[in-house]
Design an enzyme around this catalytic site. Sequence first.
Site, PDB file in Angstrom:
ATOM      1  N   GLY A 115       3.948   0.420   3.367  1.00  0.00           N
ATOM      2  CA  GLY A 115       3.022   0.119   2.279  1.00  0.00           C
ATOM      3  C   GLY A 115       3.686  -0.530   1.089  1.00  0.00           C
ATOM      4  N   GLY A 163      -4.426  -2.360   3.547  1.00  0.00           N
ATOM      5  CA  GLY A 163      -4.456  -1.207   2.650  1.00  0.00           C
ATOM      6  C   GLY A 163      -5.696  -0.368   2.839  1.00  0.00           C
ATOM      7  N   THR A 191      -6.452   2.373   4.654  1.00  0.00           N
ATOM      8  CA  THR A 191      -6.341   3.832   4.544  1.00  0.00           C
ATOM      9  C   THR A 191      -6.247   4.266   3.089  1.00  0.00           C
ATOM     10  OG1 THR A 191      -5.179   3.872   6.674  1.00  0.00           O
ATOM     11  CG2 THR A 191      -5.031   5.854   5.308  1.00  0.00           C
ATOM     12  N   TRP A 192      -5.479   3.543   2.314  1.00  0.00           N
ATOM     13  CA  TRP A 192      -5.288   3.860   0.894  1.00  0.00           C
ATOM     14  C   TRP A 192      -6.582   3.693   0.102  1.00  0.00           C
ATOM     15  CZ3 TRP A 192      -2.099   0.501  -3.012  1.00  0.00           C
ATOM     16  CH2 TRP A 192      -1.851   1.260  -4.172  1.00  0.00           C
ATOM     17  N   LYS A 219      -5.289  -3.896   8.221  1.00  0.00           N
ATOM     18  CA  LYS A 219      -3.942  -3.694   7.692  1.00  0.00           C
ATOM     19  C   LYS A 219      -3.764  -4.313   6.312  1.00  0.00           C
ATOM     20  CE  LYS A 219      -1.914  -1.491   9.735  1.00  0.00           C
ATOM     21  NZ  LYS A 219      -2.071  -0.006   9.815  1.00  0.00           N
ATOM     22  N   HIS A 228     -14.631  -3.767   8.901  1.00  0.00           N
ATOM     23  CA  HIS A 228     -13.769  -4.951   8.897  1.00  0.00           C
ATOM     24  C   HIS A 228     -14.603  -6.208   9.177  1.00  0.00           C
ATOM     25  CE1 HIS A 228     -10.040  -2.813   8.573  1.00  0.00           C
ATOM     26  NE2 HIS A 228      -9.988  -2.371   9.813  1.00  0.00           N
TER      27      HIS A 228
END
Length: 288
Positions: A242, A32, A34-35, A30, A88
């Site tokens: 976001g 960022g 995906t971005w 978490k 991760h």
Amino acid sequence: MTTAGVVSAMVVKSHLTARATDIFLVTFPKSGTTWIKALLYSALHRRADELLAHSPHQLISFLESQVFVKDRIPDLSSLPEPRLLMTHIPSQLLPDSVAASGCKVVYLCRDPKDCFVSLWHFWNRFMPWNIDDAHWQFCNGVSLFGLYWEHVLSYWNWHVERPSEVLFLTYEELAADTLGHLRRLAEFVGRPFTTEEQDAGVDRKIVEICAMESLSGLEVNRSGMTNFTEKDVPNNIFFRRGVVGDWRNHLTPEMARRIDEITEVKFKGSGLLLHPPFLQVKRELNEL
């Protein structure tokens, strides 16, 4: 990291051999993810249009929850170079060959307060979780939250030691100047945007397509599914606001102060400071 994630990380460490041409993308959950997946994939392949039909998590799979799962040891030797690998996993659990090979590592860090809030929202969709209890677990490095500060600091130290191999970015600076850092990211992985591409707006188009509001509105991310470990997960759970500083809408002053205090203690003496002082330190390091 879950028990299954730990087991998968051990399998990755034992069976993955990194190549000098590899590119590892790493985040704490978490932060960022995906971005940065969308931006890096598009920068490397110049094919942002693939995001119209595929989730970023389908284009760049997690080693520990999508590739090395269900007792599988996949053969990655046939993947075209450069191989783009996502994880991760903390730096100390990566295969030794990652550091030895001199391959590229891109790490994205996020303000721990926003990271915590996003984590809490994510897990709260699967099981109701009081934010006070979640905050205690995050601050004490237990349960599903893992060890945020140790994770970030290990990659920061690696970046300081080998800046040509490890690129350390923050979510906040990426949000403040997405185009500039996309260009920097592309150059780091060996695919710099040419003058002609910049004049034609190729990089700007990637920024537009990869913007969170654009990605979250795509049908594939509104109703599509992606397989993780043993089940299909809705793509829409990977998209929230976001917004930088959204923690102010969820944390009490005392909760925020506690996270800041831990951050100051954990990062003391490392040279790693949070913005805006953090960005000044990074600029000075880059000028050396």
